[in-house]
Design a protein around this motif. Sequence first.
Motif, PDB file in Angstrom:
ATOM      1  N   VAL A  59       0.857  -1.185   0.000  1.00 20.53           N
ATOM      2  CA  VAL A  59       0.000   0.000   0.000  1.00 20.53           C
ATOM      3  C   VAL A  59       0.895   1.238   0.000  1.00 20.53           C
ATOM      4  O   VAL A  59       1.705   1.429   0.911  1.00 20.53           O
ATOM      5  N   ALA A  60       0.769   2.074  -1.029  1.00 19.72           N
ATOM      6  CA  ALA A  60       1.530   3.321  -1.118  1.00 19.72           C
ATOM      7  C   ALA A  60       0.712   4.453  -0.516  1.00 19.72           C
ATOM      8  O   ALA A  60      -0.500   4.540  -0.740  1.00 19.72           O
ATOM      9  N   VAL A  61       1.365   5.321   0.256  1.00 18.99           N
ATOM     10  CA  VAL A  61       0.687   6.433   0.922  1.00 18.99           C
ATOM     11  C   VAL A  61       1.446   7.715   0.640  1.00 18.99           C
ATOM     12  O   VAL A  61       2.684   7.747   0.720  1.00 18.99           O
ATOM     13  N   SER A  62       0.712   8.779   0.321  1.00 18.40           N
ATOM     14  CA  SER A  62       1.336  10.084   0.146  1.00 18.40           C
ATOM     15  C   SER A  62       0.544  11.127   0.904  1.00 18.40           C
ATOM     16  O   SER A  62      -0.689  11.069   0.951  1.00 18.40           O
ATOM     17  N   CYS A  63       1.247  12.077   1.506  1.00 17.68           N
ATOM     18  CA  CYS A  63       0.610  13.165   2.242  1.00 17.68           C
ATOM     19  C   CYS A  63       0.977  14.475   1.558  1.00 17.68           C
ATOM     20  O   CYS A  63       2.164  14.778   1.382  1.00 17.68           O
ATOM     21  N   THR A  74       2.515   6.512  -9.933  1.00 16.25           N
ATOM     22  CA  THR A  74       3.831   5.964 -10.284  1.00 16.25           C
ATOM     23  C   THR A  74       4.150   4.743  -9.432  1.00 16.25           C
ATOM     24  O   THR A  74       4.635   3.726  -9.935  1.00 16.25           O
ATOM     25  N   ALA A  75       3.863   4.836  -8.129  1.00 13.12           N
ATOM     26  CA  ALA A  75       4.095   3.695  -7.237  1.00 13.12           C
ATOM     27  C   ALA A  75       3.237   2.507  -7.633  1.00 13.12           C
ATOM     28  O   ALA A  75       3.682   1.353  -7.596  1.00 13.12           O
ATOM     29  N   LEU A  76       1.996   2.771  -8.042  1.00 13.38           N
ATOM     30  CA  LEU A  76       1.110   1.702  -8.485  1.00 13.38           C
ATOM     31  C   LEU A  76       1.622   1.076  -9.779  1.00 13.38           C
ATOM     32  O   LEU A  76       1.510  -0.141  -9.977  1.00 13.38           O
ATOM     33  N   ALA A  80       2.879  -1.413  -6.639  1.00 13.33           N
ATOM     34  CA  ALA A  80       2.033  -1.325  -5.442  1.00 13.33           C
ATOM     35  C   ALA A  80       0.588  -1.701  -5.792  1.00 13.33           C
ATOM     36  O   ALA A  80       0.148  -1.511  -6.924  1.00 13.33           O
ATOM     37  N   ASP A  81      -0.141  -2.246  -4.827  1.00  6.75           N
ATOM     38  CA  ASP A  81      -1.496  -2.733  -5.073  1.00  6.75           C
ATOM     39  C   ASP A  81      -2.549  -1.647  -5.010  1.00  6.75           C
ATOM     40  O   ASP A  81      -3.518  -1.665  -5.772  1.00  6.75           O
ATOM     41  N   ARG A  82      -2.395  -0.700  -4.119  1.00  5.35           N
ATOM     42  CA  ARG A  82      -3.354   0.399  -4.012  1.00  5.35           C
ATOM     43  C   ARG A  82      -2.685   1.592  -3.354  1.00  5.35           C
ATOM     44  O   ARG A  82      -1.596   1.471  -2.780  1.00  5.35           O
ATOM     45  N   PRO A 189       2.372  -0.912 -20.155  1.00  7.68           N
ATOM     46  CA  PRO A 189       1.216  -1.707 -19.702  1.00  7.68           C
ATOM     47  C   PRO A 189       0.931  -1.526 -18.215  1.00  7.68           C
ATOM     48  O   PRO A 189      -0.244  -1.456 -17.815  1.00  7.68           O
ATOM     49  N   ASN A 190       1.989  -1.444 -17.400  1.00  7.10           N
ATOM     50  CA  ASN A 190       1.780  -1.272 -15.961  1.00  7.10           C
ATOM     51  C   ASN A 190       1.267   0.128 -15.629  1.00  7.10           C
ATOM     52  O   ASN A 190       0.511   0.317 -14.667  1.00  7.10           O
TER      53      ASN A 190
END
Length: 249
Positions: A59-63, A74-76, A80-82, A189-190
């Motif tokens: 799980v990627a998180v940004s504040c 970009t992380a996804l 990353a899954d969500r 594709p990703n």
Amino acid sequence: MKVLVPVKRVLDYNVKVRVKADGSGVDLANAKMGMNPFDEIAVEEAVRLKEAGVVSEVVAVSCGVAASAEVLRTALAIGADRGILVQSDADLQPLAVARLLKAVCDREGPALVICGKQAIDDDANQTGQMLAALLGWSQATFASKVTIADGQATVVREVDGGLETLAVRLPAVITTDLRLNEPRYATLPNIMKAKKKPLDTLDPAGLGVDVSPRLVTLKVVEPAKRSAGIVVSDVAQLVEKLKNEVKVI
């Protein structure tokens, strides 16, 4: 096992930093932004752990501002899954970010947090350590190698004298150094798949976190330009200048 990876939107490292005319901060108008390089390493490491079957979800998180969703995508795209965006227009300082991440950890219940050791915009190197303290979790900073097995993380970290190996019990917070891995490029594709992955938006008030700045920036100035060098004719002249002009001996 779930892994949470904080990512930050920063000025691209290839862009020359410009200071605002009034000295109030860095000029970001029309500047290219991107993911903090140390956070890219953290995302890559989490994805590799998932590919190895050690991790079940990343799980990627940004504040930050709404545009921070770009780095989450970009992380996804990296794997990353969500994503979770804690949206705020406030000047988020390290302690506020650590508190927001703690609130997200309380909601998500990860067994591991992997984050970059510092962001290249402020070079604070504080958020990971503050988060571990707020959570009461183990921490291992400046990781150059990470191995997860039997409910613990074995981390090789770089210190002034060489390398140090730590074993920390999960849950834990790990911060990444440059030599941990080389992040992959997100394929087209990703990138397309990332647009369909879930991205939730939260706000600090909903998490019960006060993000009011605790520090005040008085002035921002560019580094002083280096003066031109000179050529000396012999050692005696060098010593004389070092002693009488530069005053270092």
